[in-house]
Design a protein around this motif. Structure first.
Motif, PDB file in Angstrom:
ATOM      1  N   LEU A 168       0.856  -1.185   0.000  1.00 59.00           N
ATOM      2  CA  LEU A 168       0.000   0.000   0.000  1.00 59.00           C
ATOM      3  C   LEU A 168       0.892   1.235   0.000  1.00 59.00           C
ATOM      4  O   LEU A 168       1.773   1.358   0.856  1.00 59.00           O
ATOM      5  N   VAL A 169       0.665   2.138  -0.952  1.00 60.97           N
ATOM      6  CA  VAL A 169       1.468   3.357  -1.036  1.00 60.97           C
ATOM      7  C   VAL A 169       0.543   4.563  -0.959  1.00 60.97           C
ATOM      8  O   VAL A 169      -0.280   4.782  -1.852  1.00 60.97           O
ATOM      9  N   ASP A 170       0.672   5.331   0.114  1.00 59.58           N
ATOM     10  CA  ASP A 170      -0.213   6.483   0.316  1.00 59.58           C
ATOM     11  C   ASP A 170       0.432   7.410   1.336  1.00 59.58           C
ATOM     12  O   ASP A 170       0.967   6.940   2.347  1.00 59.58           O
ATOM     13  N   ASP A 171       0.386   8.714   1.092  1.00 62.53           N
ATOM     14  CA  ASP A 171       0.950   9.663   2.054  1.00 62.53           C
ATOM     15  C   ASP A 171       0.010   9.898   3.232  1.00 62.53           C
ATOM     16  O   ASP A 171       0.380  10.526   4.218  1.00 62.53           O
ATOM     17  N   SER A 172      -1.208   9.354   3.149  1.00 62.98           N
ATOM     18  CA  SER A 172      -2.172   9.483   4.242  1.00 62.98           C
ATOM     19  C   SER A 172      -2.092   8.254   5.154  1.00 62.98           C
ATOM     20  O   SER A 172      -2.425   7.136   4.746  1.00 62.98           O
ATOM     21  N   LYS A 173      -1.654   8.461   6.402  1.00 63.12           N
ATOM     22  CA  LYS A 173      -1.571   7.352   7.347  1.00 63.12           C
ATOM     23  C   LYS A 173      -2.956   6.775   7.628  1.00 63.12           C
ATOM     24  O   LYS A 173      -3.110   5.575   7.850  1.00 63.12           O
ATOM     25  N   GLU A 174      -3.963   7.649   7.607  1.00 61.86           N
ATOM     26  CA  GLU A 174      -5.336   7.201   7.844  1.00 61.86           C
ATOM     27  C   GLU A 174      -5.786   6.230   6.754  1.00 61.86           C
ATOM     28  O   GLU A 174      -6.365   5.181   7.045  1.00 61.86           O
ATOM     29  N   PRO A 207       6.324  -7.883  -4.603  1.00 60.84           N
ATOM     30  CA  PRO A 207       4.978  -8.121  -4.066  1.00 60.84           C
ATOM     31  C   PRO A 207       4.045  -8.683  -5.130  1.00 60.84           C
ATOM     32  O   PRO A 207       4.343  -8.641  -6.327  1.00 60.84           O
ATOM     33  N   ALA A 208       2.909  -9.186  -4.683  1.00 58.14           N
ATOM     34  CA  ALA A 208       1.912  -9.711  -5.618  1.00 58.14           C
ATOM     35  C   ALA A 208       1.168  -8.585  -6.306  1.00 58.14           C
ATOM     36  O   ALA A 208       0.847  -8.671  -7.494  1.00 58.14           O
ATOM     37  N   VAL A 209       0.889  -7.497  -5.561  1.00 57.12           N
ATOM     38  CA  VAL A 209       0.123  -6.361  -6.085  1.00 57.12           C
ATOM     39  C   VAL A 209       0.582  -5.094  -5.361  1.00 57.12           C
ATOM     40  O   VAL A 209       0.952  -5.147  -4.181  1.00 57.12           O
ATOM     41  N   VAL A 210       0.538  -3.969  -6.077  1.00 59.02           N
ATOM     42  CA  VAL A 210       0.813  -2.667  -5.467  1.00 59.02           C
ATOM     43  C   VAL A 210      -0.428  -1.788  -5.622  1.00 59.02           C
ATOM     44  O   VAL A 210      -0.966  -1.661  -6.720  1.00 59.02           O
ATOM     45  N   LEU A 211      -0.885  -1.201  -4.516  1.00 57.44           N
ATOM     46  CA  LEU A 211      -1.962  -0.216  -4.544  1.00 57.44           C
ATOM     47  C   LEU A 211      -1.310   1.146  -4.366  1.00 57.44           C
ATOM     48  O   LEU A 211      -0.754   1.436  -3.297  1.00 57.44           O
ATOM     49  N   ILE A 238       4.830  -6.471 -12.224  1.00 60.88           N
ATOM     50  CA  ILE A 238       4.037  -6.408 -10.987  1.00 60.88           C
ATOM     51  C   ILE A 238       2.749  -5.612 -11.240  1.00 60.88           C
ATOM     52  O   ILE A 238       2.801  -4.489 -11.736  1.00 60.88           O
ATOM     53  N   PRO A 239       1.600  -6.169 -10.916  1.00 64.32           N
ATOM     54  CA  PRO A 239       0.344  -5.422 -11.085  1.00 64.32           C
ATOM     55  C   PRO A 239       0.309  -4.186 -10.190  1.00 64.32           C
ATOM     56  O   PRO A 239       0.548  -4.285  -8.987  1.00 64.32           O
ATOM     57  N   ILE A 240       0.037  -3.029 -10.783  1.00 66.76           N
ATOM     58  CA  ILE A 240      -0.025  -1.780 -10.029  1.00 66.76           C
ATOM     59  C   ILE A 240      -1.384  -1.133 -10.257  1.00 66.76           C
ATOM     60  O   ILE A 240      -1.749  -0.805 -11.393  1.00 66.76           O
ATOM     61  N   ILE A 241      -2.136  -0.965  -9.180  1.00 67.55           N
ATOM     62  CA  ILE A 241      -3.483  -0.400  -9.233  1.00 67.55           C
ATOM     63  C   ILE A 241      -3.440   1.008  -8.664  1.00 67.55           C
ATOM     64  O   ILE A 241      -2.972   1.222  -7.543  1.00 67.55           O
ATOM     65  N   LYS A 260      -8.491 -10.578  -8.351  1.00 64.89           N
ATOM     66  CA  LYS A 260      -8.430 -10.824  -9.794  1.00 64.89           C
ATOM     67  C   LYS A 260      -6.996 -10.830 -10.283  1.00 64.89           C
ATOM     68  O   LYS A 260      -6.612 -11.659 -11.115  1.00 64.89           O
ATOM     69  N   PHE A 261      -6.174  -9.918  -9.769  1.00 69.67           N
ATOM     70  CA  PHE A 261      -4.780  -9.868 -10.196  1.00 69.67           C
ATOM     71  C   PHE A 261      -3.986 -11.036  -9.640  1.00 69.67           C
ATOM     72  O   PHE A 261      -3.190 -11.646 -10.354  1.00 69.67           O
ATOM     73  N   ILE A 262      -4.189 -11.356  -8.386  1.00 71.27           N
ATOM     74  CA  ILE A 262      -3.436 -12.454  -7.781  1.00 71.27           C
ATOM     75  C   ILE A 262      -3.822 -13.780  -8.400  1.00 71.27           C
ATOM     76  O   ILE A 262      -2.978 -14.663  -8.599  1.00 71.27           O
TER      77      ILE A 262
END
Length: 263
Positions: free
Chosen positions: A7-13, A46-50, A76-79, A117-119
């Protein structure tokens, strides 16, 4: 061992929300910046990146490009995750190599089903199927090839002339055909292929970068197996191809007489 989802996000929440939704089924790695994600992915696959698209310093577009440039990590699948439901942003992400996108806030079942679906694509690998991709746009040709090469035997042709020469000697299981080419347009090539002995039943999927209702209708009249606007989503294309092959296999089974093969 559980599949790893980054999971890649600048929001910790947002990271915490998505982690709680996924941690029962996956091993979840949280990254608060694009750079942190790149450093992790360089060491692990990784299997998937969000990937959140709107981030400071290094946004999702730049992060995506860097990951795609990393050796052995291109597949690598990247969503993409975005709070901006704008078509231009989504198309830009897909065009740069993204495999799909989700609009925030993401419904839990949608998030999980998309990742699954990606995995589960590993279960779809079947190198006994041959796919021909015909496109005179080399960038688009490479992207589509990259989507499919780990799942099928893929042959690429950058012109209709080369495609016709290839088809005179080979019968693919499916053809992905660009609409706008010269000297043969996608439609003229479609008609020629289906007049060739032995190729009448080969399913053909159109892809086009021309977003015009008349052109879409012109393609639709031919009743192709599918029509996609460029840039094509990896998930949607693979899902469509899987469905085409599944439907053809089911029809083939229905055509076998009762008792066939029984002794």
């Amino acid at each position: 061992m559980l599949p790893v989802v980054v999971l890649v996000d600048d929001s910790k929440e947002q990271l915490e929300i998505h982690k709680k939704l996924l941690e029962d089924k996956y091993s979840v790695v949280c990254c608060e910046s694009g750079l942190q994600a790149i450093l992790y992915i360089e060491e692990s696959a990784p299997a998937v990146v969000l990937l959140d698209i709107e981030m400071p310093h290094m946004d999702g577009f730049k992060t995506l490009e860097r990951i795609r440039q990393t050796k052995d990590r291109m597949g690598i699948p990247i969503i993409g995750l975005t709070g901006q439901n704008t078509k231009s942003s989504v198309l830009k992400f897909i065009a740069r190599g993204g495999d799909g996108y989700l609009i925030k806030p993401v419904k839990p079942d949608k998030l999980i089903s998309t990742i699954e679906k990606f995995i589960n694509h590993e279960d779809m690998v079947t190198h006994d199927k041959n796919i021909l991709i015909v496109d005179d746009d080399l960038s688009s040709l490479r992207i589509t090839q990259g989507y499919l090469k780990d799942l099928y035997n893929v042959t690429t042709m950058c012109s209709g002339v080369l495609a016709m020469e290839y088809l005179s000697k080979h019968k693919p299981d499916l053809i992905i055909l660009d609409y706008k080419m010269s000297p043969y347009t996608g439609i003229s090539l479609f008609n020629m292929v289906h007049k060739m002995d032995g190729l009448e039943d080969v399913p053909i999927v159109f892809v086009t970068g021309v977003k015009d209702k008349d052109i879409i209708m012109e393609c639709t009249v031919l009743q192709p197996a599918g029509i996609f606007l460029k840039p094509v989503s990896k998930l949607e294309l693979i899902t469509k191809i899987r469905d085409i092959f599944s439907e053809r296999a089911a029809k083939a089974e229905e055509s076998i007489p009762d008792g066939w093969g029984m002794f």
